[in-house]
Design a protein around this motif. Structure first.
Motif, short mmCIF file in Angstrom:
data_model
loop_
_atom_site.label_atom_id
_atom_site.label_comp_id
_atom_site.label_asym_id
_atom_site.label_seq_id
_atom_site.Cartn_x
_atom_site.Cartn_y
_atom_site.Cartn_z
N ALA A 1 0.82 -1.21 0.00
CA ALA A 1 0.00 0.00 0.00
C ALA A 1 0.86 1.26 0.00
O ALA A 1 0.50 2.26 -0.61
CB ALA A 1 -0.93 0.00 1.20
N LEU A 2 2.00 1.20 0.67
CA LEU A 2 2.86 2.38 0.76
C LEU A 2 3.70 2.59 -0.49
O LEU A 2 4.10 3.72 -0.77
CB LEU A 2 3.77 2.27 1.98
N THR A 3 4.01 1.52 -1.23
CA THR A 3 4.88 1.65 -2.39
C THR A 3 4.14 1.51 -3.71
O THR A 3 4.73 1.13 -4.71
CB THR A 3 6.00 0.59 -2.34
N ASN A 4 2.86 1.83 -3.72
CA ASN A 4 2.07 1.70 -4.93
C ASN A 4 2.61 2.65 -6.00
O ASN A 4 2.71 3.85 -5.76
CB ASN A 4 0.61 2.02 -4.62
N PRO A 5 2.96 2.17 -7.20
CA PRO A 5 3.57 3.03 -8.21
C PRO A 5 2.57 3.92 -8.96
O PRO A 5 2.98 4.74 -9.75
CB PRO A 5 4.21 2.04 -9.18
N SER A 6 1.29 3.75 -8.71
CA SER A 6 0.32 4.59 -9.40
C SER A 6 0.39 6.02 -8.87
O SER A 6 1.14 6.32 -7.96
CB SER A 6 -1.09 4.03 -9.23
#
Length: 112
Positions: free
Chosen positions: A69-74
């Motif tokens: 959730a913290l590293t979502n590339p969107s």
């Protein structure tokens, strides 16, 4: 990094499903309705290897889900902020050039 975490998340999820399905139930149907089954508390509360493995897989499942959730590339940012900054679009359909709207339509009342 994100895709590595995603693959790890899927692997942990499948392993967690398999380990939970391999475990023996702790009681019978009577324990679900308030009855005392023979295996409710187990023999002295000794954890089996599968139980300990389930705890670790559950912990790692939650940790990897948080990291995903913290590293979502969107696109980063707030959905609420995006909605307020977006200009309101008119719901009218365009009238082809050279034609007028029929009388009594809502588009006619807005042009007056």
């Amino acid at each position: 990094m994100y895709y590595l975490l995603l693959v790890l998340f899927v692997i942990i999820s499948l392993m967690l499903i398999v380990v939970v399905l391999l475990q023996r139930s702790r009681g019978d149907v009577g324990t679900a309705f308030g009855g005392m089954g023979q295996g409710v508390f187990g023999p002295g509360g000794v954890d089996t290897i599968l139980t300990k493995f389930t705890y670790w897989l559950g912990f790692s499942f939650m940790l990897v889900a948080l990291l995903l959730a913290l590293t979502n590339p969107s696109k980063k940012g707030s959905l609420i902020k995006d909605e307020t900054q977006r200009s309101p679009k008119s719901s009218q359909q365009g009238i082809p050039p050279g034609k007028t709207a029929p009388s009594g339509t809502p588009s006619e009342s807005k042009t007056r």
